[in-house]
Scaffold this motif. Sequence first.
Motif, PDB file in Angstrom:
ATOM      1  N   GLN A   1       0.813  -1.218   0.000  1.00 54.18           N
ATOM      2  CA  GLN A   1       0.000   0.000   0.000  1.00 54.18           C
ATOM      3  C   GLN A   1       0.848   1.271   0.000  1.00 54.18           C
ATOM      4  OE1 GLN A   1      -3.159  -0.309  -0.588  1.00 54.18           O
ATOM      5  NE2 GLN A   1      -2.888  -2.509  -0.499  1.00 54.18           N
ATOM      6  N   HIS A   2       2.168   1.140   0.070  1.00 57.76           N
ATOM      7  CA  HIS A   2       3.031   2.322   0.093  1.00 57.76           C
ATOM      8  C   HIS A   2       2.882   3.079  -1.220  1.00 57.76           C
ATOM      9  CE1 HIS A   2       6.630   4.802   0.423  1.00 57.76           C
ATOM     10  NE2 HIS A   2       6.581   4.542   1.722  1.00 57.76           N
ATOM     11  N   LYS A   3       2.696   4.398  -1.127  1.00 57.37           N
ATOM     12  CA  LYS A   3       2.373   5.192  -2.317  1.00 57.37           C
ATOM     13  C   LYS A   3       3.464   5.161  -3.381  1.00 57.37           C
ATOM     14  CE  LYS A   3       3.893   9.484  -0.183  1.00 57.37           C
ATOM     15  NZ  LYS A   3       3.502  10.811   0.230  1.00 57.37           N
ATOM     16  N   VAL A   4       4.726   5.030  -2.988  1.00 61.69           N
ATOM     17  CA  VAL A   4       5.805   4.988  -3.969  1.00 61.69           C
ATOM     18  C   VAL A   4       5.776   3.681  -4.759  1.00 61.69           C
ATOM     19  CG1 VAL A   4       8.310   5.008  -4.247  1.00 61.69           C
ATOM     20  CG2 VAL A   4       7.244   6.529  -2.602  1.00 61.69           C
ATOM     21  N   LEU A   5       5.375   2.585  -4.111  1.00 61.87           N
ATOM     22  CA  LEU A   5       5.387   1.274  -4.757  1.00 61.87           C
ATOM     23  C   LEU A   5       4.102   0.960  -5.521  1.00 61.87           C
ATOM     24  CD1 LEU A   5       7.147  -0.803  -1.981  1.00 61.87           C
ATOM     25  CD2 LEU A   5       8.144   0.134  -4.059  1.00 61.87           C
ATOM     26  N   LEU A   6       3.115   1.820  -5.431  1.00 57.07           N
ATOM     27  CA  LEU A   6       1.862   1.576  -6.155  1.00 57.07           C
ATOM     28  C   LEU A   6       2.068   1.559  -7.670  1.00 57.07           C
ATOM     29  CD1 LEU A   6      -0.758   3.595  -4.089  1.00 57.07           C
ATOM     30  CD2 LEU A   6      -0.454   1.124  -4.207  1.00 57.07           C
ATOM     31  N   VAL A   7       3.149   2.155  -8.152  1.00 54.54           N
ATOM     32  CA  VAL A   7       3.440   2.152  -9.579  1.00 54.54           C
ATOM     33  C   VAL A   7       3.641   0.718 -10.107  1.00 54.54           C
ATOM     34  CG1 VAL A   7       5.946   2.407  -9.375  1.00 54.54           C
ATOM     35  CG2 VAL A   7       4.788   3.304 -11.372  1.00 54.54           C
ATOM     36  N   PHE A   8       4.016  -0.204  -9.222  1.00 59.48           N
ATOM     37  CA  PHE A   8       4.226  -1.584  -9.633  1.00 59.48           C
ATOM     38  C   PHE A   8       2.929  -2.390  -9.682  1.00 59.48           C
ATOM     39  CE2 PHE A   8       8.409  -0.371  -7.974  1.00 59.48           C
ATOM     40  CZ  PHE A   8       9.159  -0.629  -9.099  1.00 59.48           C
ATOM     41  N   GLY A   9       1.850  -1.822  -9.206  1.00 59.58           N
ATOM     42  CA  GLY A   9       0.529  -2.444  -9.317  1.00 59.58           C
ATOM     43  C   GLY A   9       0.465  -3.842  -8.746  1.00 59.58           C
ATOM     44  N   THR A  10      -0.063  -4.773  -9.545  1.00 60.54           N
ATOM     45  CA  THR A  10      -0.263  -6.147  -9.077  1.00 60.54           C
ATOM     46  C   THR A  10       1.030  -6.962  -9.028  1.00 60.54           C
ATOM     47  OG1 THR A  10      -0.792  -6.870 -11.316  1.00 60.54           O
ATOM     48  CG2 THR A  10      -2.634  -6.211  -9.902  1.00 60.54           C
ATOM     49  N   LEU A  11       2.124  -6.424  -9.553  1.00 64.45           N
ATOM     50  CA  LEU A  11       3.398  -7.142  -9.475  1.00 64.45           C
ATOM     51  C   LEU A  11       3.797  -7.411  -8.023  1.00 64.45           C
ATOM     52  CD1 LEU A  11       5.537  -5.347 -12.212  1.00 64.45           C
ATOM     53  CD2 LEU A  11       4.610  -7.654 -12.301  1.00 64.45           C
ATOM     54  N   LEU A  12       3.347  -6.560  -7.104  1.00 65.20           N
ATOM     55  CA  LEU A  12       3.690  -6.738  -5.691  1.00 65.20           C
ATOM     56  C   LEU A  12       2.950  -7.902  -5.046  1.00 65.20           C
ATOM     57  CD1 LEU A  12       3.887  -3.055  -4.445  1.00 65.20           C
ATOM     58  CD2 LEU A  12       5.759  -4.633  -4.867  1.00 65.20           C
ATOM     59  N   HIS A  13       1.997  -8.501  -5.752  1.00 69.00           N
ATOM     60  CA  HIS A  13       1.238  -9.615  -5.204  1.00 69.00           C
ATOM     61  C   HIS A  13       1.904 -10.961  -5.472  1.00 69.00           C
ATOM     62  CE1 HIS A  13      -1.977  -6.923  -4.125  1.00 69.00           C
ATOM     63  NE2 HIS A  13      -1.913  -6.399  -5.334  1.00 69.00           N
ATOM     64  N   ASP A  14       3.029 -10.961  -6.154  1.00 68.10           N
ATOM     65  CA  ASP A  14       3.746 -12.202  -6.437  1.00 68.10           C
ATOM     66  C   ASP A  14       4.303 -12.781  -5.134  1.00 68.10           C
ATOM     67  OD1 ASP A  14       5.411 -14.249  -7.258  1.00 68.10           O
ATOM     68  OD2 ASP A  14       6.242 -13.126  -8.927  1.00 68.10           O
ATOM     69  N   PRO A  15       3.993 -14.033  -4.813  1.00 63.22           N
ATOM     70  CA  PRO A  15       4.466 -14.624  -3.549  1.00 63.22           C
ATOM     71  C   PRO A  15       5.986 -14.694  -3.436  1.00 63.22           C
ATOM     72  CG  PRO A  15       2.884 -16.087  -4.641  1.00 63.22           C
ATOM     73  CD  PRO A  15       3.126 -14.931  -5.553  1.00 63.22           C
ATOM     74  N   ASN A  16       6.700 -14.809  -4.555  1.00 63.74           N
ATOM     75  CA  ASN A  16       8.165 -14.881  -4.485  1.00 63.74           C
ATOM     76  C   ASN A  16       8.773 -13.611  -3.915  1.00 63.74           C
ATOM     77  OD1 ASN A  16       9.040 -17.429  -5.231  1.00 63.74           O
ATOM     78  ND2 ASN A  16       8.850 -16.981  -7.397  1.00 63.74           N
ATOM     79  N   LEU A  17       8.082 -12.507  -3.980  1.00 61.34           N
ATOM     80  CA  LEU A  17       8.603 -11.261  -3.421  1.00 61.34           C
ATOM     81  C   LEU A  17       8.637 -11.287  -1.897  1.00 61.34           C
ATOM     82  CD1 LEU A  17       6.832  -8.590  -5.648  1.00 61.34           C
ATOM     83  CD2 LEU A  17       9.167  -9.440  -5.851  1.00 61.34           C
ATOM     84  N   TRP A  18       7.858 -12.179  -1.309  1.00 61.95           N
ATOM     85  CA  TRP A  18       7.710 -12.173   0.148  1.00 61.95           C
ATOM     86  C   TRP A  18       8.155 -13.464   0.820  1.00 61.95           C
ATOM     87  CZ3 TRP A  18       7.128  -7.319   0.879  1.00 61.95           C
ATOM     88  CH2 TRP A  18       6.475  -6.562  -0.088  1.00 61.95           C
ATOM     89  N   HIS A  19       8.349 -14.543   0.061  1.00 66.32           N
ATOM     90  CA  HIS A  19       8.748 -15.824   0.641  1.00 66.32           C
ATOM     91  C   HIS A  19      10.210 -16.102   0.338  1.00 66.32           C
ATOM     92  CE1 HIS A  19       4.694 -16.853   1.765  1.00 66.32           C
ATOM     93  NE2 HIS A  19       4.286 -16.506   0.559  1.00 66.32           N
ATOM     94  N   LEU A  20      10.835 -16.821   1.250  1.00 71.11           N
ATOM     95  CA  LEU A  20      12.228 -17.202   1.038  1.00 71.11           C
ATOM     96  C   LEU A  20      12.297 -18.596   0.447  1.00 71.11           C
ATOM     97  CD1 LEU A  20      13.993 -15.900   4.252  1.00 71.11           C
ATOM     98  CD2 LEU A  20      14.280 -15.072   1.926  1.00 71.11           C
ATOM     99  N   ASN A  21      12.835 -18.695  -0.733  1.00 71.56           N
ATOM    100  CA  ASN A  21      13.214 -19.963  -1.324  1.00 71.56           C
ATOM    101  C   ASN A  21      14.573 -19.753  -1.969  1.00 71.56           C
ATOM    102  OD1 ASN A  21      12.783 -18.992  -4.059  1.00 71.56           O
ATOM    103  ND2 ASN A  21      10.595 -19.277  -3.702  1.00 71.56           N
ATOM    104  N   ARG A  22      15.181 -20.800  -2.444  1.00 70.04           N
ATOM    105  CA  ARG A  22      16.550 -20.682  -2.951  1.00 70.04           C
ATOM    106  C   ARG A  22      16.672 -19.665  -4.062  1.00 70.04           C
ATOM    107  NH1 ARG A  22      19.141 -23.223  -7.063  1.00 70.04           N
ATOM    108  NH2 ARG A  22      17.449 -24.712  -7.273  1.00 70.04           N
ATOM    109  N   ARG A  23      15.772 -19.711  -5.022  1.00 68.69           N
ATOM    110  CA  ARG A  23      15.850 -18.806  -6.164  1.00 68.69           C
ATOM    111  C   ARG A  23      15.629 -17.357  -5.754  1.00 68.69           C
ATOM    112  NH1 ARG A  23      12.765 -15.900  -8.885  1.00 68.69           N
ATOM    113  NH2 ARG A  23      12.997 -15.405 -11.061  1.00 68.69           N
ATOM    114  N   SER A  24      14.594 -17.102  -4.973  1.00 64.53           N
ATOM    115  CA  SER A  24      14.286 -15.714  -4.625  1.00 64.53           C
ATOM    116  C   SER A  24      15.308 -15.136  -3.646  1.00 64.53           C
ATOM    117  CB  SER A  24      12.868 -15.597  -4.058  1.00 64.53           C
ATOM    118  OG  SER A  24      12.769 -16.168  -2.792  1.00 64.53           O
ATOM    119  N   ALA A  25      15.836 -15.956  -2.744  1.00 59.10           N
ATOM    120  CA  ALA A  25      16.824 -15.455  -1.785  1.00 59.10           C
ATOM    121  C   ALA A  25      18.164 -15.180  -2.460  1.00 59.10           C
ATOM    122  CB  ALA A  25      17.002 -16.455  -0.647  1.00 59.10           C
TER     123      ALA A  25
END
Length: 163
Positions: A9-33
């Motif tokens: 919901q941060h106003k600066v990051l709203l430009v990324f729209g639904t891209l922020l809903h990707d689970p890899n952005l918030w979960h730790l796995n080998r590839r994303s970490a």
Amino acid sequence: MPNPHTVKQHKVLLVFGTLLHDPNLWHLNRRSAAGAFGIGLFFAFWPVPFQMWLAAAVAIPLRVNLPLAVATVWLTNPFTMPPIFYGAYLVGVKVLGAPEQQFSFQLSWQWVLESVETIGPAFLLGCAICSVFFGLLGYFSLNYIWRWSVIKAWRLRIQQRQK
């Protein structure tokens, strides 16, 4: 770790729209970490005041862990920047084969403008080299450590089942 809903919901990051809903952005796995660690180290060596925004802007489309990418940038903080950037300058001096310039840091715009002409080329080249080198080193190191720890855990599990 910040709350993902608050960050989305941060106003600066709203430009990324639904891209922020990707689970890899918030979960730790080998590839994303590993990707986040590499991106964070890559931008940590950029001598700009908005390193975190650059790391976030690259982490989001590459779908790597956003908080880790932004946090890794803080390797260069006000306490570590002088020795890290001086080391980058020395790398640039070695690569260019230029003599090391004597300088004393002054917190002024005038000093920055004058330094761009004298130490700037070696400093910027050193930052670019360190950025790529440590970004790749961080990515491959974390990838290797993650794989090694998973293999070790599997072997331990197999040994325990055989008893």
